[in-house]
Design an enzyme around this catalytic site. Structure first.
Site, PDB file in Angstrom:
ATOM      1  N   TRP A 118       0.802  -1.215   0.000  1.00 56.34           N
ATOM      2  CA  TRP A 118       0.000   0.000   0.000  1.00 56.34           C
ATOM      3  C   TRP A 118       0.840   1.273   0.000  1.00 56.34           C
ATOM      4  CZ3 TRP A 118       1.891   2.103   4.329  1.00 56.34           C
ATOM      5  CH2 TRP A 118       2.249   1.265   5.387  1.00 56.34           C
ATOM      6  N   LYS A 149      -2.839  -7.835  -8.035  1.00 53.53           N
ATOM      7  CA  LYS A 149      -3.641  -7.656  -6.818  1.00 53.53           C
ATOM      8  C   LYS A 149      -3.025  -6.567  -5.928  1.00 53.53           C
ATOM      9  CE  LYS A 149      -3.540  -9.433  -2.811  1.00 53.53           C
ATOM     10  NZ  LYS A 149      -3.942  -8.252  -1.997  1.00 53.53           N
ATOM     11  N   PRO A 150      -3.723  -5.435  -5.791  1.00 57.30           N
ATOM     12  CA  PRO A 150      -3.242  -4.406  -4.870  1.00 57.30           C
ATOM     13  C   PRO A 150      -3.579  -4.764  -3.425  1.00 57.30           C
ATOM     14  CG  PRO A 150      -5.280  -3.687  -5.895  1.00 57.30           C
ATOM     15  CD  PRO A 150      -4.957  -5.041  -6.493  1.00 57.30           C
ATOM     16  N   GLY A 208       6.413  -6.621  -0.665  1.00 56.67           N
ATOM     17  CA  GLY A 208       5.731  -6.501   0.619  1.00 56.67           C
ATOM     18  C   GLY A 208       6.668  -6.869   1.752  1.00 56.67           C
ATOM     19  N   SER A 209       6.088  -7.319   2.853  1.00 58.71           N
ATOM     20  CA  SER A 209       6.879  -7.573   4.057  1.00 58.71           C
ATOM     21  C   SER A 209       7.568  -8.940   3.976  1.00 58.71           C
ATOM     22  CB  SER A 209       5.968  -7.526   5.281  1.00 58.71           C
ATOM     23  OG  SER A 209       5.022  -8.557   5.191  1.00 58.71           O
ATOM     24  N   GLU A 246      10.423  -8.713  -3.518  1.00 54.02           N
ATOM     25  CA  GLU A 246      11.035  -7.431  -3.119  1.00 54.02           C
ATOM     26  C   GLU A 246      10.466  -7.121  -1.749  1.00 54.02           C
ATOM     27  OE1 GLU A 246      10.846  -4.473  -6.306  1.00 54.02           O
ATOM     28  OE2 GLU A 246      10.202  -6.103  -7.582  1.00 54.02           O
ATOM     29  N   LEU A 247      11.326  -7.282  -0.725  1.00 54.19           N
ATOM     30  CA  LEU A 247      10.798  -7.307   0.643  1.00 54.19           C
ATOM     31  C   LEU A 247      11.265  -6.102   1.457  1.00 54.19           C
ATOM     32  CD1 LEU A 247      11.156 -11.159   1.192  1.00 54.19           C
ATOM     33  CD2 LEU A 247       9.254  -9.866   0.202  1.00 54.19           C
ATOM     34  N   CYS A 291      10.215   1.336   1.392  1.00 55.16           N
ATOM     35  CA  CYS A 291      11.089   0.186   1.673  1.00 55.16           C
ATOM     36  C   CYS A 291      12.519   0.642   1.842  1.00 55.16           C
ATOM     37  CB  CYS A 291      10.962  -0.854   0.568  1.00 55.16           C
ATOM     38  SG  CYS A 291      11.325  -0.214  -1.079  1.00 55.16           S
TER      39      CYS A 291
HETATM   40  P1  NAD Z   1       2.310  -7.067   3.344  1.00 55.26           P
HETATM   41  O1  NAD Z   1       3.342  -8.097   3.212  1.00 55.26           O
HETATM   42  O2  NAD Z   1       1.441  -7.067   4.544  1.00 55.26           O
HETATM   43  O3  NAD Z   1       1.310  -7.083   2.089  1.00 55.26           O
HETATM   44  C1  NAD Z   1       1.763  -6.997   0.760  1.00 55.26           C
HETATM   45  C2  NAD Z   1       0.712  -7.575  -0.162  1.00 55.26           C
HETATM   46  O4  NAD Z   1       0.550  -8.968   0.110  1.00 55.26           O
HETATM   47  C3  NAD Z   1      -0.668  -6.964  -0.010  1.00 55.26           C
HETATM   48  O5  NAD Z   1      -1.265  -6.874  -1.292  1.00 55.26           O
HETATM   49  C4  NAD Z   1      -1.391  -7.991   0.846  1.00 55.26           C
HETATM   50  O6  NAD Z   1      -2.791  -7.929   0.695  1.00 55.26           O
HETATM   51  C5  NAD Z   1      -0.824  -9.283   0.295  1.00 55.26           C
HETATM   52  N1  NAD Z   1      -0.908 -10.453   1.178  1.00 55.26           N
HETATM   53  C6  NAD Z   1      -1.102 -10.501   2.512  1.00 55.26           C
HETATM   54  N2  NAD Z   1      -1.060 -11.785   2.951  1.00 55.26           N
HETATM   55  C7  NAD Z   1      -0.806 -12.564   1.856  1.00 55.26           C
HETATM   56  C8  NAD Z   1      -0.621 -13.963   1.659  1.00 55.26           C
HETATM   57  N3  NAD Z   1      -0.679 -14.830   2.672  1.00 55.26           N
HETATM   58  N4  NAD Z   1      -0.355 -14.401   0.412  1.00 55.26           N
HETATM   59  C9  NAD Z   1      -0.262 -13.531  -0.635  1.00 55.26           C
HETATM   60  N5  NAD Z   1      -0.438 -12.200  -0.492  1.00 55.26           N
HETATM   61  C10 NAD Z   1      -0.701 -11.714   0.735  1.00 55.26           C
HETATM   62  O7  NAD Z   1       3.074  -5.664   3.208  1.00 55.26           O
HETATM   63  P2  NAD Z   1       2.486  -4.195   3.398  1.00 55.26           P
HETATM   64  O8  NAD Z   1       2.282  -3.933   4.858  1.00 55.26           O
HETATM   65  O9  NAD Z   1       1.358  -4.014   2.445  1.00 55.26           O
HETATM   66  O10 NAD Z   1       3.720  -3.339   2.847  1.00 55.26           O
HETATM   67  C11 NAD Z   1       4.790  -2.917   3.613  1.00 55.26           C
HETATM   68  C12 NAD Z   1       6.004  -3.799   3.385  1.00 55.26           C
HETATM   69  O11 NAD Z   1       6.374  -3.819   2.011  1.00 55.26           O
HETATM   70  C13 NAD Z   1       7.243  -3.284   4.114  1.00 55.26           C
HETATM   71  O12 NAD Z   1       7.919  -4.378   4.681  1.00 55.26           O
HETATM   72  C14 NAD Z   1       8.078  -2.679   2.996  1.00 55.26           C
HETATM   73  O13 NAD Z   1       9.464  -2.601   3.259  1.00 55.26           O
HETATM   74  C15 NAD Z   1       7.787  -3.617   1.892  1.00 55.26           C
HETATM   75  N6  NAD Z   1       8.127  -3.007   0.603  1.00 55.26           N
HETATM   76  C16 NAD Z   1       9.212  -3.486  -0.085  1.00 55.26           C
HETATM   77  C17 NAD Z   1       9.573  -2.893  -1.304  1.00 55.26           C
HETATM   78  C18 NAD Z   1      10.758  -3.385  -2.092  1.00 55.26           C
HETATM   79  O14 NAD Z   1      10.837  -3.038  -3.263  1.00 55.26           O
HETATM   80  N7  NAD Z   1      11.675  -4.131  -1.532  1.00 55.26           N
HETATM   81  C19 NAD Z   1       8.830  -1.826  -1.799  1.00 55.26           C
HETATM   82  C20 NAD Z   1       7.754  -1.363  -1.062  1.00 55.26           C
HETATM   83  C21 NAD Z   1       7.408  -1.968   0.141  1.00 55.26           C
END
Ligand code: NAD
Length: 467
Positions: free
Chosen positions: A141, A165-166, A216-217, A238-239, A272
């Site tokens: 997000w 999927k956003p 994501g995370s 990309e975490l 990130c």
């Molecule tokens: P998140 O991991 O909670 O969610 C990311 C996405 O995954 C969302 O679309 C979410 O709905 C989906 N999701 C949740 N559970 C899932 C599952 N079990 N299986 C598949 N998809 C699932 O992350 P967030 O809180 O939305 O974003 C913040 C994180 O993203 C931070 O850790 C940040 O550092 C990281 N991030 C990394 C980069 C990069 O390029 N390395 C860029 C931006 C953000």
């Protein structure tokens, strides 16, 4: 004319979920809560569209260029909606829309290179590149549009189709982007699906998906890798990051202060590659704390749609709670807030820009990823100690070194264990560079030609040489 919602979005008339404006904490719209069983039909259509889309690279290039124009033409609507659901200042949303269009243009003109293998054998052996099939993209997000584009631009340019999927916290601008692109791309080349979990988990494990590209995370990244293992789909992750900024003893604090501050606080620290820890020589520590605290106390915090705002709200309530928790943990352990340290009164998810000092060793605000407007500033005595601390977490996304002697600073930057290291900057990225994290920060390489090849497979054709 855009296709109507009911025609375009499977499940539109079914369940929906609320989308909250983080500046008010109130729901202002809804999005379709698509169910995992709807994905079979979506992926099936993406698969059929792939056979047409992969066949004509010239048409693809033209379509992606037109797509970039379409994104720019819809810039006002996209930017306002992005600010409404994400919280960032409107100027940052416009910049995000511009980067979305720029990515489409960059990858539209990038093509894989067919190459001969020359190894002395009397054969003609050629490497060609083939697309993979339907790709699943799952994004967070913090930069919904630009991170989506970082996935669909190379994937589509390579001849794949995509199901995107956003995050359920920011589905609306991405859905609007999907509608805009649907007017210029062939049907089912890019499909946006929205919904709450387990939609993402099901998408990552779907047998019709050939590549799962996730941002994501770290914990969700691990879950995605496990889910994708079911069909042995390729995985790009990309975490999270916990980037350190190491200030050297010849740094000019006043000169770098604005750049350093914004490297930590842009997008309310929800980046990130934000600076998430600062290491300052003990002699300069108090000056660095004071200089950053001055900026934190005076920066204009407010709703992203207010033209005076420089720092918006945190995107969502659970994230605000996490930021508050790690800050309170540090304060309870003996840290001092030189600025902020608390939520702001009133509606919305606002947290006062915070500079922490005297942070106890091992505090989660240093070892983990705070992902918010909170910055610990830590003193060091020797450069080796600073480099060891900078490299001493499980993350390895980016890092930076700040000083006046650029060669010396670069030599220190070279010792950082991460994907990108900067001198006197942080998080400046070119579309043409590889983007990769080490350790828990990621798997695979995005960006530049590497991003294109990450969406292709090598195919070797081998034949006898002409007599
Ligand atoms: P998140 O991991 O909670 O969610 C990311 C996405 O995954 C969302 O679309 C979410 O709905 C989906 N999701 C949740 N559970 C899932 C599952 N079990 N299986 C598949 N998809 C699932 O992350 P967030 O809180 O939305 O974003 C913040 C994180 O993203 C931070 O850790 C940040 O550092 C990281 N991030 C990394 C980069 C990069 O390029 N390395 C860029 C931006 C953000």
């Amino acid at each position: 004319m855009l296709p109507s919602e009911a025609d375009r979005v499977p499940g539109y008339l079914a369940a929906r979920f609320a989308v909250v404006d983080p500046a008010t904490g109130e729901a202002f719209d809804e999005a379709p809560d698509q169910q995992p069983d709807e994905l079979d039909a979506v992926v099936d259509r993406a698969h059929r569209a792939w056979h047409r889309w992969r066949a004509d690279p010239v048409a693809r290039t033209a379509a992606l260029r037109v797509a970039a124009d379409a994104v720019e033409a819809a810039g006002d609507d996209l930017a306002r909606l992005l600010t409404r659901e994400q919280g960032k200042p409107l100027a940052e949303s416009y910049a995000e829309v511009a980067r979305t269009a720029a990515r489409l243009r960059y990858f539209a003109d990038l093509a894989p290179r067919t190459r001969r293998i020359v190894d002395g054998r009397p054969v003609r052996s050629e490497i060609r590149w083939r697309p993979l099939g339907p790709v699943a993209a799952i994004v967070p997000w913090n930069f919904p549009l630009q991170l989506a584009a970082a996935k669909f631009a190379p994937a589509l340019a390579a001849g794949n189709t995509m199901v995107l999927k956003p995050s359920p916290f920011t589905p609306l601008a991405t859905r609007l982007l999907g509608s805009v692109l649907a007017t210029v791309l062939p049907e089912d080349v890019l499909t946006v699906v929205t919904g709450r979990e387990p939609l993402g988990a099901r998408l990552a494990s779907h047998p019709g998906i050939r590549h799962v590209t996730f941002t994501g995370s770290v914990p969700t990244g691990r879950a995605v890798a496990e889910a994708a293992a079911a069909s042995l789909a390729r995985v790009t992750l990309e975490l999270g990051g916990n980037d350190a900024a190491v200030l050297l003893d010849d740094v000019d604090v006043d000169r770098i202060a604005d750049r350093l501050f914004w490297a930590a606080f842009r997008n309310c620290g929800q980046v990130c590659m934000a600076v998430k820890r600062v290491y300052a020589p003990a002699r300069l520590h108090a000056e660095v704390v004071e200089t950053l605290a001055q900026r934190a106390k005076t920066v204009a915090v407010g709703a992203g749609l207010d033209p005076d705002t420089l720092l918006g709200p945190v995107n969502n309530a659970p994230q605000l709670a996490r930021i508050e928790q790690v800050t309170q943990q540090a304060l309870a352990g003996g840290a001092r807030a030189a600025a902020g340290g608390h939520r702001l009164d009133g509606p919305g998810y606002f947290f006062a820009p915070t500079i922490l000092t005297d942070v106890p060793p091992g505090s989660p605000v240093v070892t983990g990823e705070q992902f918010g407007p909170v910055l610990p500033v830590l003193p060091y005595r020797s450069l080796d100690e600073a480099v060891a601390a900078a490299n001493g977490t499980g993350f390895g996304l980016g890092g930076s070194v700040w000083g006046t002697d650029l060669d010396r600073a670069e030599a220190v930057a070279d010792r950082l264990e991460c994907g990108t290291a900067w001198v006197n900057h942080h998080a400046e990225l070119s579309l043409a560079q590889p983007f990769a994290g080490v350790k828990d920060s990621g798997v695979g390489v995005a960006g530049g030609p590497w991003g294109l090849y990450g969406n292709l497979r090598p195919f070797v054709v081998h034949r006898p040489q002409e007599a």
